[in-house]
Structures are given as C-alpha cells and as structure tokens.
Motif scaffolding. Structure first.
Motif, PDB file in Angstrom:
ATOM      1  N   ASP A 178       0.824  -1.212   0.000  1.00  0.00           N
ATOM      2  CA  ASP A 178       0.000   0.000   0.000  1.00  0.00           C
ATOM      3  C   ASP A 178       0.858   1.263   0.000  1.00  0.00           C
ATOM      4  O   ASP A 178       0.484   2.275  -0.601  1.00  0.00           O
ATOM      5  CB  ASP A 178      -0.903   0.024   1.241  1.00  0.00           C
ATOM      6  N   GLU A 179       1.979   1.209   0.704  1.00  0.00           N
ATOM      7  CA  GLU A 179       2.864   2.370   0.775  1.00  0.00           C
ATOM      8  C   GLU A 179       3.302   2.788  -0.625  1.00  0.00           C
ATOM      9  O   GLU A 179       3.260   3.978  -0.980  1.00  0.00           O
ATOM     10  CB  GLU A 179       4.074   2.037   1.648  1.00  0.00           C
TER      11      GLU A 179
ATOM     12  N   LEU B 135      -2.847   3.230   5.280  1.00  0.00           N
ATOM     13  CA  LEU B 135      -2.687   4.028   4.063  1.00  0.00           C
ATOM     14  C   LEU B 135      -3.719   3.680   3.005  1.00  0.00           C
ATOM     15  O   LEU B 135      -3.997   4.485   2.117  1.00  0.00           O
ATOM     16  CB  LEU B 135      -1.281   3.823   3.482  1.00  0.00           C
ATOM     17  N   SER B 136      -4.271   2.493   3.085  1.00  0.00           N
ATOM     18  CA  SER B 136      -5.221   2.063   2.051  1.00  0.00           C
ATOM     19  C   SER B 136      -6.507   2.872   2.083  1.00  0.00           C
ATOM     20  O   SER B 136      -7.305   2.833   1.133  1.00  0.00           O
ATOM     21  CB  SER B 136      -5.532   0.569   2.196  1.00  0.00           C
TER      22      SER B 136
ATOM     23  N   SER C 275      -6.475   8.318   1.404  1.00  0.00           N
ATOM     24  CA  SER C 275      -6.662   9.239   0.283  1.00  0.00           C
ATOM     25  C   SER C 275      -8.091   9.130  -0.246  1.00  0.00           C
ATOM     26  O   SER C 275      -8.892   8.321   0.224  1.00  0.00           O
ATOM     27  CB  SER C 275      -5.655   8.947  -0.830  1.00  0.00           C
TER      28      SER C 275
ATOM     29  N   ASP D 215       0.260   9.418  -6.718  1.00  0.00           N
ATOM     30  CA  ASP D 215       0.736  10.780  -6.983  1.00  0.00           C
ATOM     31  C   ASP D 215       1.174  10.937  -8.433  1.00  0.00           C
ATOM     32  O   ASP D 215       0.922  11.962  -9.067  1.00  0.00           O
ATOM     33  CB  ASP D 215       1.903  11.135  -6.048  1.00  0.00           C
TER      34      ASP D 215
ATOM     35  N   ILE E 291       0.350   4.292  -2.750  1.00  0.00           N
ATOM     36  CA  ILE E 291       0.062   5.704  -2.475  1.00  0.00           C
ATOM     37  C   ILE E 291       1.029   6.602  -3.246  1.00  0.00           C
ATOM     38  O   ILE E 291       0.637   7.637  -3.814  1.00  0.00           O
ATOM     39  CB  ILE E 291       0.153   5.983  -0.959  1.00  0.00           C
TER      40      ILE E 291
END
Length: 370
Positions: free
Chosen positions: A277-278, A308-309, A312, A285, A281
């Motif tokens: 997931d890191e 983190l999932s 956003s 971007d 993300i």
C-alpha cells in the motif's frame, strides 16, 4: 576515532559472538593478532586482559588464552534476572510495523516479559550489531524480521550461535530459507496471485507489476503475478515487471510509471499490481500528475490493508495482512519455546510449527472492470 585497543577487543568479541571462537577453544596468539591488526603487543595484551577480567576469555599457564564458556546460568550483562525478549524488525515506526510490534509487545508484557526493540533499517550491518548484543546479554528469546531476506545472509553464524546457546528465535513476515526456522508469515505467492487475478477477471491484460526484490515477500509476490498470468493464459510482457530494492523504493517505481503512462492510451497499462500500500500511495501521486483517474483510467491493487489504504480519496483494493495478530502469535510461540527450553513445559510435536496466513482480498474503489 575508535582506539586500536578497542578495535582488537571488539574483533575478539565478535568472533566469540558469531561462534568462530567456541568455549574452551584457544584464540589467536598475540603475535597473530599483532600482525592481523597492525598493532603493538601491548595493545593486544590490554584488549585480552580486559576480556579476561570480564569473563569472556581465560588464560591457561603455558598453554595460551582460551574462549570462556559463558553459556551457563550466571547473571547476564543486563545485570538482572528478569525475563527479556528482543524484537528485531526492519523498521519500528513506519508503515505496518508498529501494529505488528504492538501485538507482540502487549502479549509479552501480559506474561511478564520485558521487550527490547531493535530496528535494522533493512541493513545487514545493523542486524549483526544487534545479534551481537542479544547474544552477549543472553536474552531469553528473539523475534526477528529478517533483513533483505531474498539474499544470502552474511550473519548466518550468529543465528547458528543462537541455536548452539539454546536461545530460541522465530522469524516473522519473512525468513532465511537456509536456516529453515520456525516462522510466521503470509502466503505471499498466493497474495500476488490474488492481486493479479483480480485485475485479470476485471478484463485487464496490460498489467504492470512493481516488486521489491531484496525481500523474499517481493519475490514471492512476483511469482504469484506470473502464475496468475499463466493460469489465465495471458501473455507475460517482461517490460511490465518492475523490480527495485529498498534503496530505490522512493524513486525508481515512480520514474518507471511516469514513462509508462506517458505512452499513448492503447499502449498504457490499465492495471497496476503494487508491492504494498505504501508504494501504491506513491504511485497514485504519479497518476494524478498525469491527470489519470483511478479507477476510470487505471486500476491499482495494494497489499497489506494498512491505514494508508484508506487515507486518500482513492480507497485501495488490497490484500489483508494480519499485523497485530501476527505479532501476538509470534509472542505466543516464542514464550512456548522458552518454556520448553527451561523445562517448565512439555515439548509438543505441533504447538510450535510455522504458521502461514492465507491472503484475503479487500475490494474497494481503486479497481474497476474495463
């Protein structure tokens, strides 16, 4: 600057801690060490004398200097008799690692163990230093997340010395295959397969895969990616497989994706399988920079179901990771091994087998059928 005396002393201690010098084995002569370290006899004698006074070495009249047997029940260098367990992880404060550590720490504390945390930052030299400290201070047990587990481990002697000293250890998240340790891991090959097949079932064929390959998790997830293509009779385009190591994780994947999405619409990948997931993300971007919408223009699947999932506007489809449950299970297993070693618990044939968690796909809005 480190003194010559201390360099010699630390080198002798390292050879004791990695098992090069074993109890009652004669160490190198003063002349040999003078030549090896390019120091005076006085410097060598100072280093040896200090180690003799601290119980690391002993002298035999007319025979030489020998490695002392420090494997008995004497009080350790920690200076107390409390129950102590070391946890070595690649990172302490990043990503999913705090959850894993909390799970282990909570259970160990409930059972009266003190926990010392070490972070290698995925560096073998740091791992070596921490293993030396753990052996020197005679911890009761060790829970280890291996460093760069896809590679041959340069610290193998330290693990063999842990075994010789009857200090139990287990590995989490990954393992060093050559040691065949008790381990608590995910079925990462299956996880990579599920990630990829999810996109294939949605109609995607042009799927780019990002895999960190200095850790065994990444190599297994890549294997799953390849198997999913083969199982579904989808030709594999090697140009869509992007590998990177820990030192490259912040730049290389983003650079590669920029080049991929700059192509014409019919050449661009329609799906992304992300190592975790890191990384996903970070890749989001890049997609935003290029005015690409997820999942309308491109779908992406993460791994670990980390916090983190969901942070956003794009909620990641991802693979569940047991995190705190894995940490708690590791704590249970290491305590069982310590009790078995101390004779307070009967050995079981299956209570301390390795554990493999089955991956589960969590579907959110980052993936869509073509």
């Amino acid at each position: 600057m480190e003194t010559k005396y201390n360099i010699v002393k630390q080198a002798i201690m390292s050879k004791i801690l990695d098992g090069t010098f074993r109890p009652h084995q004669k160490i190198s002569s003063e002349s040999e060490m003078m030549k090896e370290f390019n120091v005076s006899r006085h410097t060598v004698r100072l280093a040896i004398g200090d180690l003799v006074s601290k119980g690391w070495l002993y002298r035999a009249q007319g025979a030489g200097t020998f490695c002392a047997d420090r494997s008995g029940n004497e009080v350790s260098d920690k200076g107390d008799s409390s129950k102590n367990i070391a946890i070595i992880t690649t990172y302490i404060s990043d990503y999913i690692f705090p959850s894993i550590i909390r799970g282990a720490e909570a259970y160990l504390s409930e059972n009266g163990y003190q926990v010392t945390l070490f972070s290698t930052n995925n560096n073998h030299e740091d791992e070596r230093r921490f293993l030396e400290k753990i052996i020197a201070q005679k911890y009761d047990g060790v829970v280890i997340e291996p460093t760069k587990s896809a590679f041959s481990n340069p610290n193998i002697n330290y693990y063999l010395n842990l075994e010789r000293l009857n200090i139990p250890y287990i590995m989490i998240n990954a393992y060093y295959d050559e040691l065949e340790p008790i381990s608590i891991v995910m079925d990462d090959e299956r996880g990579g397969f599920i990630q990829t097949e999810h996109l294939i079932k949605l109609g995607h064929k042009n799927i780019i895969g990002f895999f960190k390959t200095d850790d065994i998790q990444g190599t297994k997830r890549m294997k799953g990616y390849l198997k999913a293509h083969r199982s579904n009779n989808i030709p594999i385009n090697p140009n869509l497989i992007i590998t990177y190591d820990t030192s490259e994780k912040n730049e290389k994947p983003a650079e590669k994706l920029r080049k991929m999405v700059a192509k014409s619409a019919d050449e661009r990948p329609t799906g992304i399988v992300s190592y975790n997931d890191e990384l996903a993300i970070n890749l989001l971007d890049v997609l935003r920079e290029n005015q690409l919408q997820v999942p309308d223009d491109i779908s992406i699947v993460g791994y670990d179901n980390s916090f983190l999932s969901k942070v956003s506007e794009v909620k990641l489809t991802t693979i569940e990771h047991p995190k705190s449950e894995m940490g708690k299970q590791a704590a249970k297993v290491i305590i069982n091994l310590i009790k078995e070693n101390s004779g307070t618990q009967r050995k079981s044939n299956d209570s301390n087998d390795s554990i493999v968690y089955e991956p589960e796909l969590i579907i959110r809005n980052s993936t869509k059928a073509l």
